[in-house]
Design an enzyme around this catalytic site. Structure first.
Site, PDB file in Angstrom:
ATOM      1  N   ASP A 168       0.869  -1.177   0.000  1.00  0.00           N
ATOM      2  CA  ASP A 168       0.000   0.000   0.000  1.00  0.00           C
ATOM      3  C   ASP A 168       0.912   1.234   0.000  1.00  0.00           C
ATOM      4  O   ASP A 168       2.147   1.130   0.083  1.00  0.00           O
ATOM      5  CB  ASP A 168      -0.949  -0.011   1.207  1.00  0.00           C
ATOM      6  CG  ASP A 168      -2.177   0.876   0.955  1.00  0.00           C
ATOM      7  OD1 ASP A 168      -2.149   1.696   0.022  1.00  0.00           O
ATOM      8  OD2 ASP A 168      -3.170   0.750   1.703  1.00  0.00           O
TER       9      ASP A 168
HETATM   10  C1  BGC Z   1      -5.014   3.293   0.348  1.00  0.00           C
HETATM   11  C2  BGC Z   1      -5.202   2.313  -0.800  1.00  0.00           C
HETATM   12  C3  BGC Z   1      -5.073   3.041  -2.121  1.00  0.00           C
HETATM   13  C4  BGC Z   1      -3.728   3.735  -2.173  1.00  0.00           C
HETATM   14  C5  BGC Z   1      -3.462   4.461  -3.470  1.00  0.00           C
HETATM   15  C6  BGC Z   1      -3.779   4.141   0.177  1.00  0.00           C
HETATM   16  O1  BGC Z   1      -3.760   5.172   1.105  1.00  0.00           O
HETATM   17  O2  BGC Z   1      -4.965   2.568   1.556  1.00  0.00           O
HETATM   18  O3  BGC Z   1      -6.452   1.683  -0.692  1.00  0.00           O
HETATM   19  O4  BGC Z   1      -5.234   2.133  -3.170  1.00  0.00           O
HETATM   20  O5  BGC Z   1      -3.669   4.672  -1.118  1.00  0.00           O
HETATM   21  O6  BGC Z   1      -4.234   5.591  -3.605  1.00  0.00           O
END
Ligand code: BGC
Length: 762
Positions: free
Chosen positions: A304
């Site tokens: 993530d």
């Molecule tokens: C979130 C993810 C997301 C990623 C990219 C993160 O903060 O937890 O779900 O896909 O950001 O935007």
């Protein structure tokens, strides 16, 4: 099924812009091989790559293109300019970008990758396409209320068609985290509290995004996230620790991931949280043991956003180099946003701290995924300015937005058949912070949708009623603030009308990432508005806008009619009007239980019985499991939702014995005694009365949405198999034990419906 074979023909038919790409080393190697599944082209390509180029293939960054959607969504991290990103692309230090803006950006970057970089490996473009791209569908939790996985498959498909035209290859969706705590803000992105519903929606959304074949120019690669147990955060606080037994992990949190992978999902995102002391992003047992060794997952694992960097703050890694080594060796193939992999992997490999073979393994997965997406065939296949303009917000996609929106609405209460309302003859006061205005319609995680293009309630209702409608619109208060004279104006409007529609709830920013709430109630200014309006004595229909289960209080809880409308997206106002005025009978069911009070959270219907369950009935009894003054049950449980019909369950038919190898057929008669055609969600629950591991008070085992004409009935039949009775036994393996099981066919998880029992006999 996803195509494993690359079409040579497609390559030969590639457009002129691709001609220059034909001389690419990477593509030449691929074309020389028989299929992308063949290791030969990958081996040859890997042999030509420097360690830095390999680390580059594992490095994904937020797009730096001016005005990029990425900047609005995530905390700032690194501040590369677009020119710097082009330079990184040219030197093979970047695998792709996410949450960028459109075909023009993608074209400029891809041009550099395939014409100016040494090996001409195409970039991949990712994005959070969560509930639509430009046409916005209901938030995933709302859509799960439809209890129609097929609908989710259709909206995911429509989102993929729009997003792929703008150059996007990969969506960071579906989010398949089970969410049992309403305080957690991210429950809105998933399918709610139930395992079976979660599994079916996970699979459906993957099928929808990925389409028939990943190589199709309108397919997106899906990403099951966040692996794993992200929704089990202590006290519902986002990013917080998770301490969960392996049994609960295997029984509750992992199954939707397995379903997503079984449906073909090609990527998985590691979660931010730790699990019992080990952050998911560095959890070898989870990422290699379960995912690779047990489940045989061959796709790509991405971190993530700065998940690897966060190992330091977790107190798990001493510094960036160690964080990189731990995340990478645990099984995170690609690093999102920290830049740690490009910075530290070359040195880690040089010093022997990361074996070259492991690096190659991860790079191989990334290249294979790019090949499966057809990017070596034609790197510009999804970059199409013309389609980007014409494929969006089409008549069909907006019709689907309206259909999915009305199928997602849940009617909690409808005393004395207050709803549906007549289309004429009554004057209506539409009151509340969500009555009108181009805000809070699409909901959170809507990167590319625009509230200004969505239909608000006032517009939808006005359209339905025509010019002669007697409709007043009064704001009354802000979402979390009072307005000077607001309540007085609202009370006057209510007094002047025959009926009040009270549009209240949460703003879009009150749920989603990092939006945990300690109390899942209405903000005080709105509660005050509701009390004042209700005191006029006018009948009130609550139109609740919400991203989570809520604890309804006072005049809101007691309103004669309540519709849960979530965030419904592009066609919000029209869909709600369809229901209010009877053109569609509500058919949604709660995918999360609404508690009596916030303090019950995490509340989920499939809780364990305890040794001192409170006896049936409304009275709390001493020394039994309940809170002071309230029973531990839901105000509106999972599965609850009313229709405009009068639904009656009768005639359970089930053999009292289920043979070890034989299925058990069970049925009930569902009658609509009302005068309107409706859809009913018929639910099958069981309870294993005694087992070597305690079992929940109820478990959903199947459900079906049926259509019932006025004054008609249907026999609904389900088939239970031994495999439906499995649980995670003492040895952490699935087991089934003979014994007695309760059985309900019911309209909700806490309704009696029709109830019987059977014995499973070996
Ligand atoms: C979130 C993810 C997301 C990623 C990219 C993160 O903060 O937890 O779900 O896909 O950001 O935007």
């Amino acid at each position: 099924m996803i195509d494993h074979l690359l079409s040579r023909r497609a390559a030969l038919l590639a457009a002129a812009t691709v001609a220059a790409w034909a001389g690419s080393p990477a593509r030449a190697l691929l074309l020389a091989a028989d299929s992308i599944a063949s290791p030969a082209w990958l081996d040859a390509l890997l042999a030509r790559m420097t360690v830095e180029e390999k680390a580059g293939q594992l490095t994904l960054m937020a797009a730096a293109w001016a005005g990029s959607a990425a900047t609005a969504l995530n905390p700032p991290s690194g501040n590369a300019s677009f020119d710097q990103q082009l330079a990184e692309t040219r030197s093979g230090r970047l695998t792709g970008v996410f949450n960028g803006n459109g075909a023009e950006m993608a074209k400029r970057m891809q041009d550099v990758a395939v014409h100016q970089s040494r090996l001409k490996i195409p970039l991949i473009f990712a994005a959070d396409v969560i509930h639509g791209f430009r046409t916005i569908f209901p938030v995933p939790l709302g859509e799960a209320a439809s209890f129609e996985p097929d609908l989710a498959e259709r909206t995911a498909r429509a989102a993929a068609v729009e997003a792929s035209a703008a150059g996007i290859d990969w969506t960071f969706a579906p989010m398949v985290d089970i969410a049992r705590d309403a305080r957690w803000g991210r429950g809105i992105e998933g399918a709610g509290e139930d395992i079976l519903l979660g599994r079916r929606f996970a699979a459906a959304r993957v099928r929808g995004f990925q389409g028939r074949s990943l190589t199709d120019d309108d397919s997106l690669m899906a990403c099951a996230k966040h692996f794993a147990a992200y929704g089990a955060a202590e006290s519902g606080l986002d990013y917080s620790s998770v301490d969960v037994s392996e049994r609960t992990l295997r029984e509750v949190y992992l199954p939707p991931f397995k379903s997503a992978l079984d449906a073909g999902a090609v990527s998985v995102m590691a979660a931010f949280n730790e699990i019992s002391g080990i952050p998911a992003t560095a959890n070898e047992w989870l990422l290699r043991g379960v995912l690779r060794d047990e489940w045989k997952f061959g796709g790509l694992v991405v971190s993530d956003y700065t998940g690897d960097e966060e190992l330091i703050a977790h107190g798990f890694a001493a510094d960036a180099r160690e964080a990189t080594r731990l995340a990478f060796l645990a099984g995170v193939d690609m690093s999102m946003q920290s830049g740690f992999y490009i910075r530290h992997l070359p040195d880690l490999v040089a010093k022997g701290d990361v074996p070259m073979a492991r690096l190659d393994e991860a790079v191989r997965r990334v290249l294979q995924v790019k090949a499966r997406l057809g990017l070596f065939d034609d790197p510009f296949r999804r970059i199409h300015p013309e389609r980007e303009r014409t494929r969006i917000r089409t008549r069909d996609s907006l019709a689907l937005a309206r259909e999915s929106a009305r199928r997602s609405v849940v009617m909690l209460r409808n005393q004395a058949d207050l709803l549906p309302l007549p289309k004429s003859g009554r004057s209506i006061a539409l009151i509340g912070p969500f009555a009108d205005g181009q805000h809070d319609l699409n909901g959170t995680w809507c990167v590319y949708g625009d509230d200004r293009q969505a239909c608000d309630l006032a517009t939808g209702i006005q359209e339905k009623l025509g010019g002669s409608a007697r409709l007043s619109v009064t704001q009354g208060c802000g979402v979390e603030t009072s307005l000077a004279g607001g309540i007085e104006a609202a009370v006057a409007a209510a007094r002047a009308a025959d009926i009040v529609l009270l549009a209240i709830g949460e703003s879009a920013s009150m749920s989603g990432e990092a939006q945990a709430r300690t109390s899942v109630t209405l903000p005080a200014p709105q509660q005050a508005l509701a009390e004042a309006v209700a005191a006029t004595g006018k009948p009130v229909v609550v139109l609740l806008r919400n991203g989570r289960a809520m604890a309804l209080e006072g005049a809101v809880r007691d309103a004669p009619a309540i519709l849960v409308t979530w965030f419904l997206g592009s066609e919000t106002g029209r869909a709600v009007a369809d229901i209010l005025f009877g053109d569609y009978s509500p058919s949604g069911r709660l995918p999360v239980s609404f508690p009596i009070e916030s303090g019950q959270e995490p509340y989920h219907y499939d809780h364990k019985p305890t040794g001192r369950p409170n006896p049936p009935g409304d009275a709390p009894q001493d020394y039994k499991a309940h809170f002071r003054g309230i029973l531990n049950r839901a105000l509106y449980p999972f599965g609850h939702g009313l229709t405009y019909g009068r639904i009656h369950y009768s005639d359970l038919s089930a053999d009292p014995r289920m043979d070890w190898d034989g299925p058990l057929s069970v049925s009930a008669t569902i009658a609509n005694q009302g005068d309107r055609s409706v859809e009913e969600v018929v639910q099958l629950y069981i309870r294993d009365r005694a087992a070597s591991i305690t079992r929940p008070v109820r478990e959903l085992k199947d459900f079906r949405k049926i259509r019932l004409a006025p004054r008609s009935s249907q026999v609904v039949r389900f088939t239970l198999r031994r495999s439906d009775l499995l649980f995670v036994g003492r040895a952490l393996e699935p087991v089934v034990e003979p014994g007695t099981f309760d059985l309900w066919i019911a309209p909700s998880s806490e309704a009696e419906g029709v109830h019987g029992a059977f014995d499973l006999v070996r």
